[in-house]
Structure formats: C-alpha cells, structure tokens
Write a protein that holds these residues in place. Structure first.
Motif, PDB file in Angstrom:
ATOM      1  N   LEU A  91      -2.434 -10.081  17.692  1.00 19.68           N
ATOM      2  CA  LEU A  91      -2.577 -10.715  16.622  1.00 19.68           C
ATOM      3  C   LEU A  91      -2.190 -10.775  14.803  1.00 19.68           C
ATOM      4  O   LEU A  91      -2.344 -10.317  14.168  1.00 19.68           O
ATOM      5  N   ALA A  92      -3.456  -9.449  15.656  1.00 20.59           N
ATOM      6  CA  ALA A  92      -4.018  -8.600  14.413  1.00 20.59           C
ATOM      7  C   ALA A  92      -2.870  -7.600  13.797  1.00 20.59           C
ATOM      8  O   ALA A  92      -3.141  -7.042  12.589  1.00 20.59           O
ATOM      9  N   LEU A  93      -2.333  -7.138  14.545  1.00 23.91           N
ATOM     10  CA  LEU A  93      -1.482  -6.003  14.624  1.00 23.91           C
ATOM     11  C   LEU A  93      -0.805  -6.240  13.870  1.00 23.91           C
ATOM     12  O   LEU A  93      -0.131  -5.154  13.176  1.00 23.91           O
ATOM     13  N   PRO A  94       0.605  -7.109  13.409  1.00 15.34           N
ATOM     14  CA  PRO A  94       0.938  -7.599  12.771  1.00 15.34           C
ATOM     15  C   PRO A  94       1.165  -7.455  11.424  1.00 15.34           C
ATOM     16  O   PRO A  94       1.883  -6.857   9.998  1.00 15.34           O
ATOM     17  N   SER A  95      -0.667  -7.654  10.734  1.00 15.27           N
ATOM     18  CA  SER A  95      -0.498  -7.380   9.456  1.00 15.27           C
ATOM     19  C   SER A  95      -0.651  -6.143   9.018  1.00 15.27           C
ATOM     20  O   SER A  95      -0.596  -5.926   8.120  1.00 15.27           O
ATOM     21  N   LEU A  96      -0.627  -4.993  10.149  1.00 10.51           N
ATOM     22  CA  LEU A  96      -0.618  -3.590   9.841  1.00 10.51           C
ATOM     23  C   LEU A  96       0.881  -3.008  10.600  1.00 10.51           C
ATOM     24  O   LEU A  96       0.860  -2.250  10.373  1.00 10.51           O
ATOM     25  N   ALA A  97       1.824  -3.933  10.142  1.00  8.63           N
ATOM     26  CA  ALA A  97       3.560  -3.103  10.690  1.00  8.63           C
ATOM     27  C   ALA A  97       3.511  -1.999   9.653  1.00  8.63           C
ATOM     28  O   ALA A  97       3.137  -2.767   7.923  1.00  8.63           O
ATOM     29  N   PRO A  98       3.909  -1.143   9.780  1.00 10.83           N
ATOM     30  CA  PRO A  98       4.850  -0.139   8.994  1.00 10.83           C
ATOM     31  C   PRO A  98       5.238  -1.206   7.536  1.00 10.83           C
ATOM     32  O   PRO A  98       5.795  -0.745   7.174  1.00 10.83           O
ATOM     33  N   SER A  99       6.342  -1.930   8.562  1.00 10.35           N
ATOM     34  CA  SER A  99       7.452  -2.492   6.986  1.00 10.35           C
ATOM     35  C   SER A  99       6.830  -3.604   6.270  1.00 10.35           C
ATOM     36  O   SER A  99       7.378  -4.411   6.366  1.00 10.35           O
ATOM     37  N   SER A 100       5.173  -3.830   7.013  1.00 14.47           N
ATOM     38  CA  SER A 100       5.124  -5.147   6.010  1.00 14.47           C
ATOM     39  C   SER A 100       4.384  -4.517   4.522  1.00 14.47           C
ATOM     40  O   SER A 100       4.248  -3.617   4.122  1.00 14.47           O
TER      41      SER A 100
END
Length: 100
Positions: A91-100
């Motif tokens: 769950l923590a990963l999406p906020s760290l996405a290169p595209s974010s």
C-alpha cells in the motif's frame, strides 16, 4: 510470468540481498528484514492477479516494462523494510511511483 509472480521474485531477490549482507553488530536487522521481505513475497504471490493491491501497483506504473520495477524511491522503501504487515508495504508503494 504473472504480475504477482514478478512482484514476488523482486521481493525474494531483495530478501536474499539482505541475507547476504554482513555487518558487524547489526543485531539481526538484516535477518529480520529478509524475513519480512520473504513474508511480503509470499503474500504478494498468494494474491489473485486482479486484486485491488495489484491494480494499485499497475495504475502507479510499476509494471510498465512487463515486470515489477519499483523505481528508485520504491526500491529504497523495499530495501529499508524491516517488518509490518505485507499489505502495508504494498500500500505504501503507489505514492512513491516514478509517475506520481
């Protein structure tokens, strides 16, 4: 290879990396991290391909190249993961996405 398998392979590789680290006086930190990552890998591999957690990672762009790639920030989070519920890591990963 499915997305869940790809994610599991990545997490297992990071667990092996932690087990291979030799640090004086780490007080078991690398071993605990490796166990937490192996737990996360097993959890990820048990998810169905259409699980909402996997969908979040897909939408965040972690599978754009066909296999799981967490990018620099996601890799740092995974490298530094010392425990917690496996779903918390995912769950923590999406906020760290290169595209974010």
């Amino acid at each position: 290879m499915s997305r869940t398998e790809s994610l599991g392979v990545y997490l297992r590789a990071q667990a092996r990396r932690r087990l291979d680290r030799v640090e004086t006086h780490d007080d078991g930190r690398n071993a605990r991290s490796a166990l937490a990552l192996l737990d996360a890998a097993a959890y990820a591999e048990s998810l169905p391909g259409d699980d909402p957690l996997i969908d979040l990672l897909v939408k965040a762009g972690f599978f754009d190249l066909g296999t799981f790639d967490p990018g620099e920030k996601g890799a740092r989070l995974i490298r530094d993961w010392y425990g917690g519920e496996p779903c918390e890591l995912l769950l923590a990963l999406p906020s760290l996405a290169p595209s974010s």
